[in-house]
Design a protein around this motif. Structure first.
Motif, PDB file in Angstrom:
ATOM      1  N   TRP A 185       0.857  -1.190   0.000  1.00  0.00           N
ATOM      2  CA  TRP A 185       0.000   0.000   0.000  1.00  0.00           C
ATOM      3  C   TRP A 185       0.889   1.234   0.000  1.00  0.00           C
ATOM      4  O   TRP A 185       1.919   1.282   0.681  1.00  0.00           O
ATOM      5  CB  TRP A 185      -0.882   0.025   1.248  1.00  0.00           C
ATOM      6  CG  TRP A 185      -2.093  -0.863   1.191  1.00  0.00           C
ATOM      7  CD1 TRP A 185      -2.103  -2.216   1.049  1.00  0.00           C
ATOM      8  CD2 TRP A 185      -3.458  -0.460   1.312  1.00  0.00           C
ATOM      9  NE1 TRP A 185      -3.396  -2.692   1.084  1.00  0.00           N
ATOM     10  CE2 TRP A 185      -4.242  -1.640   1.247  1.00  0.00           C
ATOM     11  CE3 TRP A 185      -4.092   0.756   1.497  1.00  0.00           C
ATOM     12  CZ2 TRP A 185      -5.639  -1.612   1.333  1.00  0.00           C
ATOM     13  CZ3 TRP A 185      -5.476   0.782   1.585  1.00  0.00           C
ATOM     14  CH2 TRP A 185      -6.248  -0.385   1.497  1.00  0.00           C
ATOM     15  N   VAL A 224      -1.248   9.221 -12.154  1.00  0.00           N
ATOM     16  CA  VAL A 224      -2.563   8.644 -11.890  1.00  0.00           C
ATOM     17  C   VAL A 224      -3.220   8.436 -13.245  1.00  0.00           C
ATOM     18  O   VAL A 224      -3.541   9.409 -13.941  1.00  0.00           O
ATOM     19  CB  VAL A 224      -3.405   9.572 -11.007  1.00  0.00           C
ATOM     20  CG1 VAL A 224      -4.813   9.010 -10.824  1.00  0.00           C
ATOM     21  CG2 VAL A 224      -2.740   9.774  -9.651  1.00  0.00           C
ATOM     22  N   ARG A 259      -2.909   4.333  -2.915  1.00  0.00           N
ATOM     23  CA  ARG A 259      -3.093   3.345  -3.980  1.00  0.00           C
ATOM     24  C   ARG A 259      -2.567   1.983  -3.508  1.00  0.00           C
ATOM     25  O   ARG A 259      -1.651   1.899  -2.691  1.00  0.00           O
ATOM     26  CB  ARG A 259      -2.401   3.766  -5.277  1.00  0.00           C
ATOM     27  CG  ARG A 259      -0.873   3.702  -5.269  1.00  0.00           C
ATOM     28  CD  ARG A 259      -0.322   4.022  -6.656  1.00  0.00           C
ATOM     29  NE  ARG A 259       1.129   3.860  -6.711  1.00  0.00           N
ATOM     30  CZ  ARG A 259       1.860   4.019  -7.817  1.00  0.00           C
ATOM     31  NH1 ARG A 259       1.268   4.371  -8.959  1.00  0.00           N
ATOM     32  NH2 ARG A 259       3.165   3.838  -7.790  1.00  0.00           N
ATOM     33  N   TRP A 282     -13.849   7.718  -5.237  1.00  0.00           N
ATOM     34  CA  TRP A 282     -12.512   7.993  -4.728  1.00  0.00           C
ATOM     35  C   TRP A 282     -12.356   7.615  -3.263  1.00  0.00           C
ATOM     36  O   TRP A 282     -11.272   7.770  -2.690  1.00  0.00           O
ATOM     37  CB  TRP A 282     -12.151   9.461  -4.953  1.00  0.00           C
ATOM     38  CG  TRP A 282     -11.851   9.718  -6.395  1.00  0.00           C
ATOM     39  CD1 TRP A 282     -12.713  10.177  -7.346  1.00  0.00           C
ATOM     40  CD2 TRP A 282     -10.610   9.493  -7.068  1.00  0.00           C
ATOM     41  NE1 TRP A 282     -12.091  10.249  -8.571  1.00  0.00           N
ATOM     42  CE2 TRP A 282     -10.796   9.837  -8.424  1.00  0.00           C
ATOM     43  CE3 TRP A 282      -9.352   9.029  -6.661  1.00  0.00           C
ATOM     44  CZ2 TRP A 282      -9.777   9.729  -9.373  1.00  0.00           C
ATOM     45  CZ3 TRP A 282      -8.339   8.914  -7.595  1.00  0.00           C
ATOM     46  CH2 TRP A 282      -8.555   9.262  -8.933  1.00  0.00           C
ATOM     47  N   GLY A 285     -12.675   3.233  -3.900  1.00  0.00           N
ATOM     48  CA  GLY A 285     -11.551   2.783  -4.714  1.00  0.00           C
ATOM     49  C   GLY A 285     -11.863   2.829  -6.193  1.00  0.00           C
ATOM     50  O   GLY A 285     -12.870   2.264  -6.646  1.00  0.00           O
ATOM     51  N   SER A 288      -7.418   2.001 -11.820  1.00  0.00           N
ATOM     52  CA  SER A 288      -6.701   2.779 -12.830  1.00  0.00           C
ATOM     53  C   SER A 288      -7.037   2.300 -14.233  1.00  0.00           C
ATOM     54  O   SER A 288      -7.505   1.169 -14.439  1.00  0.00           O
ATOM     55  CB  SER A 288      -5.189   2.682 -12.606  1.00  0.00           C
ATOM     56  OG  SER A 288      -4.741   1.345 -12.765  1.00  0.00           O
ATOM     57  N   TRP A 293      -3.731  -0.481 -10.580  1.00  0.00           N
ATOM     58  CA  TRP A 293      -3.850   0.092  -9.248  1.00  0.00           C
ATOM     59  C   TRP A 293      -5.308   0.403  -8.903  1.00  0.00           C
ATOM     60  O   TRP A 293      -6.130   0.602  -9.808  1.00  0.00           O
ATOM     61  CB  TRP A 293      -3.045   1.395  -9.146  1.00  0.00           C
ATOM     62  CG  TRP A 293      -1.576   1.248  -9.348  1.00  0.00           C
ATOM     63  CD1 TRP A 293      -0.868   1.464 -10.497  1.00  0.00           C
ATOM     64  CD2 TRP A 293      -0.614   0.845  -8.369  1.00  0.00           C
ATOM     65  NE1 TRP A 293       0.469   1.239 -10.294  1.00  0.00           N
ATOM     66  CE2 TRP A 293       0.665   0.851  -8.998  1.00  0.00           C
ATOM     67  CE3 TRP A 293      -0.693   0.498  -7.018  1.00  0.00           C
ATOM     68  CZ2 TRP A 293       1.831   0.509  -8.315  1.00  0.00           C
ATOM     69  CZ3 TRP A 293       0.471   0.157  -6.342  1.00  0.00           C
ATOM     70  CH2 TRP A 293       1.714   0.166  -6.993  1.00  0.00           C
ATOM     71  N   TYR A 295      -7.128   3.415  -6.696  1.00  0.00           N
ATOM     72  CA  TYR A 295      -6.837   4.721  -6.086  1.00  0.00           C
ATOM     73  C   TYR A 295      -7.931   5.107  -5.094  1.00  0.00           C
ATOM     74  O   TYR A 295      -9.114   4.840  -5.305  1.00  0.00           O
ATOM     75  CB  TYR A 295      -6.776   5.821  -7.154  1.00  0.00           C
ATOM     76  CG  TYR A 295      -5.765   5.625  -8.244  1.00  0.00           C
ATOM     77  CD1 TYR A 295      -4.399   5.578  -7.966  1.00  0.00           C
ATOM     78  CD2 TYR A 295      -6.173   5.500  -9.575  1.00  0.00           C
ATOM     79  CE1 TYR A 295      -3.468   5.418  -8.983  1.00  0.00           C
ATOM     80  CE2 TYR A 295      -5.252   5.348 -10.597  1.00  0.00           C
ATOM     81  CZ  TYR A 295      -3.895   5.302 -10.296  1.00  0.00           C
ATOM     82  OH  TYR A 295      -2.984   5.137 -11.305  1.00  0.00           O
TER      83      TYR A 295
END
Length: 381
Positions: A185, A224, A259, A282, A285, A288, A293, A295
């Protein structure tokens, strides 16, 4: 956990579990209670500030069930002493941090009086109104504000903070992973890094120890990776969120980015638990664009006002320092710049860290100035 931290933890838990809490910050206890409270050094009698207002936020706006919220502060083991989990002194401000036993909530002390007074007296009502209008806001969800109604020796001498803020913990789920999975993490406390940080820069960085400078400013060296729609939604939301901070002259806030590998959610391992309350991409989660990933992100630390005496004093200090350097101007600090300028640089930082595909499908993320869409958003808001 040391004795001081244990006593602070006990004070916080007493306030959380108190059956009836006055929402009137001006209500005064009896004379004997005030005398006893004055001599408290570590174990302060805390109360919930505007308890009804924060209950409304929890239950109605963020859809956090009240019993579940309270139970988050109990030990999961029956008969075992309930204690918060100390996370240590994480901030440059000297704040101490705890998590609830189930790690769903983070408790942060506010040792600097000007920060908690700015939030209570100027920002709180605006914050509540904004959360009602923007349920997907990325401003951190503050679920309780605990305070000491009485002056005490502990708060007077600075041995014990007399204000504590309870907020969501977007690292929730990490502690339920295996040790190896916890190690992958990543979290970043991001601010525009083109400001002048005297703790880092004066005398070639020798003003503060390395342990302080390492946590002063984070650098996210990757990108990102989002779709165009995800990027526009994120920038639009942060633009609206930072507008109320700009209007109230707040500076020095940060983007807390988390992330972890998307492979951690699988049929074998199960899904990573998400923070409680109303779901938002956000917070629960966002995967990506390349599928590598997951985020999470929120806006933190919006309690430093440009109007504060400390900010004005630091502005004079930096002006004097630049003068003594024979015209070598280091520019403003993040805590002394204007709220307009800070917001502009903050939004630029957010855009710089996002990579989206261009018209040919190739990644494109090197944006050194706010895009036209972001400039339009700023003007509209």
């Amino acid at each position: 956990m040391g004795r001081r931290q244990r006593l602070i933890s006990t004070s916080i838990l007493r306030a959380i579990f108190k059956a009836k809490t006055s929402s009137d910050p001006d209500k005064r206890p009896g004379l004997l209670a005030r005398i006893l409270a004055f001599f408290s050094v570590f174990s302060l009698a805390l109360s919930r500030y505007r308890a009804d207002l924060f209950r409304h936020l929890r239950n109605k706006i963020w859809q956090i069930e009240e019993e579940e919220y309270t139970e988050s502060f109990r030990s999961p083991s029956k008969g075992k002493r309930t204690d918060l989990i100390s996370v240590g002194d994480l901030g440059y401000s000297g704040s101490t941090f705890f998590t609830s036993p189930n790690s769903k909530y983070l408790i942060k002390s506010l040792p600097r009086a000007f920060e908690q007074s700015f939030f209570r007296q100027r920002l709180l009502d605006v914050y509540v109104e904004h959360m009602q209008l923007e349920p997907a806001s990325l401003l951190v969800r503050i679920t309780d504000l605990l305070y000491s109604p009485q002056t005490t020796l502990g708060s007077f001498f600075g041995t014990t903070p007399d204000h504590h803020m309870v907020m969501e913990n977007i690292l929730y789920g990490k502690s339920s992973c295996s040790k190896d999975d916890q190690d992958v993490w990543e979290s970043y406390d991001l601010k525009p890094n083109d400001y002048f940080y005297p703790e880092r820069d004066i005398a070639d960085g020798r003003l503060a120890p390395e342990s302080v400078k390492e946590r002063l400013i984070d650098v996210f060296e990757d990108k990102v990776r989002l779709t165009i729609d995800q990027k526009e939604d994120l920038v639009a939301q942060i633009t609206r969120d930072t507008k109320i901070l700009q209007d109230n002259n707040a500076v020095d806030y940060s983007l807390f980015l988390v992330r972890y590998p998307a492979s951690m959610s699988s049929a074998d391992k199960g899904d990573v638990p998400v923070p409680p309350g109303r779901s938002a991409p956000w917070r629960s989660g966002l995967v990506s664009r390349d599928g590598r990933w997951v985020y999470r992100a929120i806006l933190l630390d919006f309690f430093w006002s440009k109007d504060a005496l400390q900010a004005q004093a630091m502005t004079g200090l930096i002006t004097s320092y630049n003068f003594l350097k024979w015209g070598r101007d280091h520019g403003p600090m993040s805590i002394t710049t204007s709220s307009d300028e800070y917001r502009t640089r903050f939004l630029r930082m957010v855009e710089d860290m996002i990579e989206i595909p261009d018209s040919s499908g190739q990644p494109s993320g090197e944006l050194r100035t706010p895009s036209q869409s972001t400039r339009n958003l700023i003007e509209e808001v």
